[in-house]
Motif scaffolding. Sequence first.
Motif, mmCIF file in Angstrom:
data_model
loop_
_atom_site.group_PDB
_atom_site.id
_atom_site.type_symbol
_atom_site.label_atom_id
_atom_site.label_comp_id
_atom_site.label_asym_id
_atom_site.label_seq_id
_atom_site.Cartn_x
_atom_site.Cartn_y
_atom_site.Cartn_z
ATOM 1 N N VAL A 196 0.842 -1.205 0.000
ATOM 2 C CA VAL A 196 0.000 0.000 0.000
ATOM 3 C C VAL A 196 0.873 1.249 0.000
ATOM 4 O O VAL A 196 0.611 2.208 -0.747
ATOM 5 N N GLY A 197 1.919 1.245 0.810
ATOM 6 C CA GLY A 197 2.814 2.393 0.864
ATOM 7 C C GLY A 197 3.508 2.647 -0.461
ATOM 8 O O GLY A 197 3.668 3.801 -0.885
ATOM 9 N N HIS A 198 3.906 1.571 -1.133
ATOM 10 C CA HIS A 198 4.583 1.700 -2.427
ATOM 11 C C HIS A 198 3.649 2.324 -3.457
ATOM 12 O O HIS A 198 4.047 3.230 -4.211
ATOM 13 N N VAL A 199 2.410 1.873 -3.490
ATOM 14 C CA VAL A 199 1.450 2.407 -4.464
ATOM 15 C C VAL A 199 1.140 3.871 -4.162
ATOM 16 O O VAL A 199 1.050 4.702 -5.072
ATOM 17 N N ARG A 200 0.992 4.208 -2.906
ATOM 18 C CA ARG A 200 0.744 5.607 -2.550
ATOM 19 C C ARG A 200 1.920 6.498 -2.958
ATOM 20 O O ARG A 200 1.734 7.660 -3.346
ATOM 21 N N GLN A 201 3.110 5.963 -2.871
ATOM 22 C CA GLN A 201 4.290 6.717 -3.280
ATOM 23 C C GLN A 201 4.261 6.999 -4.792
ATOM 24 O O GLN A 201 4.668 8.076 -5.241
ATOM 25 N N LEU A 202 3.753 6.032 -5.568
ATOM 26 C CA LEU A 202 3.627 6.234 -7.017
ATOM 27 C C LEU A 202 2.673 7.386 -7.316
ATOM 28 O O LEU A 202 2.903 8.175 -8.228
#
Length: 271
Positions: A196-202
Amino acid sequence: MTMPEATIIKQRDVAERREPGGASALAIDGISHSYGARRALDNVSFDVQPANFTALLGLNGAGKSTLFSLITRLFGVQTGHIGIFGHDIGRAPGEALRLLGVVFQPRTLDLDLSLTQNLLYHAALHGISRREARARAEQLLTQIGLADRAGNKVRDLSGGQMRRLEIARALLHRPRLLLLDEATVGLDVKARADIVGHVRQLVTEQGIGVLWATHLFDEITPSDNLVVLHQGRVLANGPATRVIAEAGASDVNAAFARLTTQNSTARSPES
């Protein structure tokens, strides 16, 4: 530079990367879909904006997977319209799908190929040259922390690592919209948080529009746009804080419970 100034600059940079014309990343307009006599989606409408994380919240059977199948043209649209950055998927599927990356709920990696081989195969399907594909693959593997596993077979990865690889693969052709269908199913708490954190960073750093389908309340934050889908119908759509307030609830969990209880029907559409 002060923190507020840095935030303003980052927001301005993201805005400048949006597609011209102000088109929604994804526009769902009056979509209905039936399996025989059974209605899976009933006049579903909502938008996903560029540089925005939109959570599609619904229980199993709500119609989330049916909607994803329509957006990706696995199913034909029966009623309504779907647009991706202004391109109707029925009239201009090539232009629309070129801007789309997808991570489906079931694993779709070849377990007996290496991480790099999986990415190169996907790149070939998109007509990316082998030299360019290798450069992009190396960059993406570095970004997801798996560069040291590039030559390993996928079957040797953990569930969370496989998901990160699938997200990297979906980004290989540099789409502007990313769909993820229950992307954290079966993962442990840390792996879920990492994904989830990775996608939010995108979303924050690359300005990608994201439609995140989930049934897990803790994957939704107050800053998200929230679409509540229940028995094939949209019960609420807007900023999560507004959805919660209008439901007279204290959090997403309570808001979902109130909305679905008030709108429950005897129908049981397929997902």
